[in-house]
Design an enzyme around this catalytic site. Structure first.
Site, PDB file in Angstrom:
ATOM      1  N   GLU A 156       0.797  -1.221   0.000  1.00 51.28           N
ATOM      2  CA  GLU A 156       0.000   0.000   0.000  1.00 51.28           C
ATOM      3  C   GLU A 156       0.833   1.275   0.000  1.00 51.28           C
ATOM      4  O   GLU A 156       0.804   2.054   0.964  1.00 51.28           O
ATOM      5  CB  GLU A 156      -0.961   0.001   1.202  1.00 51.28           C
ATOM      6  CG  GLU A 156      -1.887  -1.215   1.236  1.00 51.28           C
ATOM      7  CD  GLU A 156      -3.000  -1.104   2.283  1.00 51.28           C
ATOM      8  OE1 GLU A 156      -2.914  -0.212   3.146  1.00 51.28           O
ATOM      9  OE2 GLU A 156      -3.947  -1.901   2.219  1.00 51.28           O
TER      10      GLU A 156
ATOM     11  N   GLU B 277      -5.444  -8.576   0.793  1.00 51.21           N
ATOM     12  CA  GLU B 277      -6.067  -8.263   2.085  1.00 51.21           C
ATOM     13  C   GLU B 277      -7.539  -7.970   1.883  1.00 51.21           C
ATOM     14  O   GLU B 277      -7.911  -7.228   0.970  1.00 51.21           O
ATOM     15  CB  GLU B 277      -5.477  -6.994   2.739  1.00 51.21           C
ATOM     16  CG  GLU B 277      -4.127  -7.167   3.347  1.00 51.21           C
ATOM     17  CD  GLU B 277      -3.600  -5.874   3.982  1.00 51.21           C
ATOM     18  OE1 GLU B 277      -4.407  -5.035   4.428  1.00 51.21           O
ATOM     19  OE2 GLU B 277      -2.372  -5.721   3.999  1.00 51.21           O
TER      20      GLU B 277
HETATM   21  C1  FCB Z   1      -4.370  -2.103   5.543  1.00 54.50           C
HETATM   22  C2  FCB Z   1      -2.993  -2.478   6.018  1.00 54.50           C
HETATM   23  C3  FCB Z   1      -2.969  -3.571   7.052  1.00 54.50           C
HETATM   24  C4  FCB Z   1      -4.125  -3.480   8.022  1.00 54.50           C
HETATM   25  C5  FCB Z   1      -5.427  -3.279   7.297  1.00 54.50           C
HETATM   26  C6  FCB Z   1      -6.623  -3.199   8.193  1.00 54.50           C
HETATM   27  O1  FCB Z   1      -4.371  -0.803   5.073  1.00 54.50           O
HETATM   28  O2  FCB Z   1      -2.190  -2.894   4.939  1.00 54.50           O
HETATM   29  O3  FCB Z   1      -1.712  -3.546   7.677  1.00 54.50           O
HETATM   30  O4  FCB Z   1      -3.872  -2.536   8.975  1.00 54.50           O
HETATM   31  O5  FCB Z   1      -5.378  -2.143   6.504  1.00 54.50           O
END
Ligand code: FCB
Length: 455
Positions: free
Chosen positions: A175, A359
């Site tokens: 990110e 994620e």
């Molecule tokens: C993302 C991050 C991860 C976690 C999630 C909830 O932005 O990459 O580390 O904190 O959010």
């Protein structure tokens, strides 16, 4: 004890096929703890946590889930879930000293961890940078300084030489939008700077570092896949007025295309500088070619939708929260269709390499009651988002896998330990891990999937 809800994924969906990769994810600073052990250097998050008012309740990553000492049992926990893969990150300050020399103790931790995962047949998705920049590099300007991109390539070179052969897939950055925008424009993440011009420059240097690192990974570990992990989001206009629609468009560009366009098209979208006039970064000849180096996979993180409106000055602002939509403990709007929408949009706009959802998940205020954690909202959340991926696959998008954020509750950045994203509950006083119902539901789904005869 309440019954465990099932994850209802139809047997004919792409997700239910054994070749669709299922995994769980974590990141170094959020779980490891052991902040001062075995020669680990200070990171920007250690510094940020020590600044009063930055992190909820003054929480820090000093101990976190104590994974640095409990990694063997944690690998067994992952194996017990029956997942195909585990996504983790390497702490740069643990493995490299200020002179750029390897720290053998830090490297040994990751070698042991990866060896155990390999021995259990769990594929390893390793992120090089999940936000824990060594503080000594921040002291020289951090990502706003072009030198940090070259330092990152040196770090990638060292780590990929040391860990070659143990990694299924390398992701350079996690990110970069968050590192650049939350870290340098909004100051809600380390290093806590509020300067848009620095943010666009920081993003450029992050992406440059990514491209330089890809070359090192290819040279040192040619058998592993190489890619990046980017966050995404959808935005809806509060009204259908032209101003609100343009606001939603600009927010979408800012969240997605600002990062995706340079990586996949080799240029920054013009609208980002319509939104933020005068913030063009300094780009040197050849940078965009390095940044747009082809990759083997693209990691996409998706969490929520936002509603925005015009700010009356050519930009956007978040609209007041409606109470008509479902939200999580973070206040984030639950919007599974958004995952289909972005996947289809990127598929149309770019020539995407194979995609992994690296994620997806949600926070809830979970506690252990009679030995169990009834997180029914999370089971539904996972089910609906998995099915949103299935819809995208049916529309022709090449999505190969999905990682749940997160394996266990952990240090949620500026929100500390209050926000619980895990499918495993962590009692921070005792470090006891308790599977939540979501974890049992995922485990049951994966077990069924393995047992079903192939069509
Ligand atoms: C993302 C991050 C991860 C976690 C999630 C909830 O932005 O990459 O580390 O904190 O959010």
């Amino acid at each position: 004890m309440q019954a465990v809800p099932a994850l209802n994924i139809p047997a004919n969906s792409a997700i239910a096929q054994p070749e669709f990769l299922m995994g769980v994810a974590t990141a170094s600073y959020q779980i490891e703890g052991a902040a001062d052990e075995d020669g680990r250097l200070q990171s920007i998050w250690d510094t940020y946590c020590d600044e009063p008012g930055r992190v909820l309740h003054g929480d820090t990553g000093d101990v976190a889930c104590d994974h640095y000492h409990r990694w063997e049992a944690d690998v067994d926990l992952i194996a017990g879930l029956g997942v195909d893969a585990y996504r983790l990150s390497i702490a740069w300050p643990r493995v490299m000293d200020e002179k750029g020399q390897p720290n053998p103790k830090g490297l040994t931790f990751y070698k042991n961890l990866l060896n155990r995962l390999n021995a259990k047949g769990i594929q390893t998705y390793v992120t090089l940078y999940h936000w824990d920049l060594p503080q000594h590099l921040q002291d020289k300007g951090g990502w706003a300084n072009r030198e940090t991109a070259y330092a990152f390539a040196e770090y990638a070179d060292l780590v990929s030489r040391e860990l070659a052969g143990k990694v299924t897939a390398w992701a350079t950055l996690n990110e970069p939008w968050c590192s650049a925008y939350l870290g340098y424009a909004e100051g809600r993440h380390a290093p806590g700077i509020t300067d848009l011009r620095q943010a666009t420059q920081a993003l450029h240097h992050l992406l440059l570092g990514h491209g330089l690192a890809l070359a090192k990974l290819k040279a040192n570990d040619p058998g592993a896949k190489r890619g990046i992990v980017c966050n995404t989001g959808t935005f809806k206009p509060l009204t259908d007025s032209a101003a609100d629609q343009d606001a939603a468009h600009l927010a979408y560009v800012q969240q997605n295309y600002w990062v995706f366009d340079p990586l996949l098209l080799g240029n920054y979208p013009k609208d980002i500088f319509r939104l933020w006039p005068g913030t063009e970064p300094l780009v040197l000849a050849g940078d965009m070619e390095i940044i747009s180096t082809p990759m083997d996979f693209f990691g996409i993180n998706y969490y929520f939708n936002s509603v925005v409106e015009s700010n009356g000055a050519g930009g956007y602002k978040e609209a007041p929260h409606s109470d008509k939509v479902e939200r999580t403990q973070m206040g984030w709007e639950v919007y599974p269709q958004g995952l289909t929408e972005i996947l289809v949009d990127f598929h149309q706009r770019y020539r995407m390499p194979p995609i992994y959802i690296t994620e997806n998940g949600m926070a809830s205020d979970d506690s252990v009651v009679n030995g169990g954690v009834a997180d029914a909202q999370r089971v539904r959340f996972l089910e609906n988002h998995l099915m949103a991926v299935d819809t995208a696959i049916k529309a022709g998008v090449d999505v190969r896998g999905y990682f749940i954020w997160s394996l266990m509750d952990n240090f949620e950045w500026a929100y500390g330990y209050e926000r619980r994203f895990g499918i495993t509950h962590v009692d921070y006083a005792t470090q006891v891990r308790t599977p939540k119902h979501s974890s049992l539901a995922v485990q049951a789904f994966l077990q069924q999937r393995k047992q079903r005869p192939a069509d």
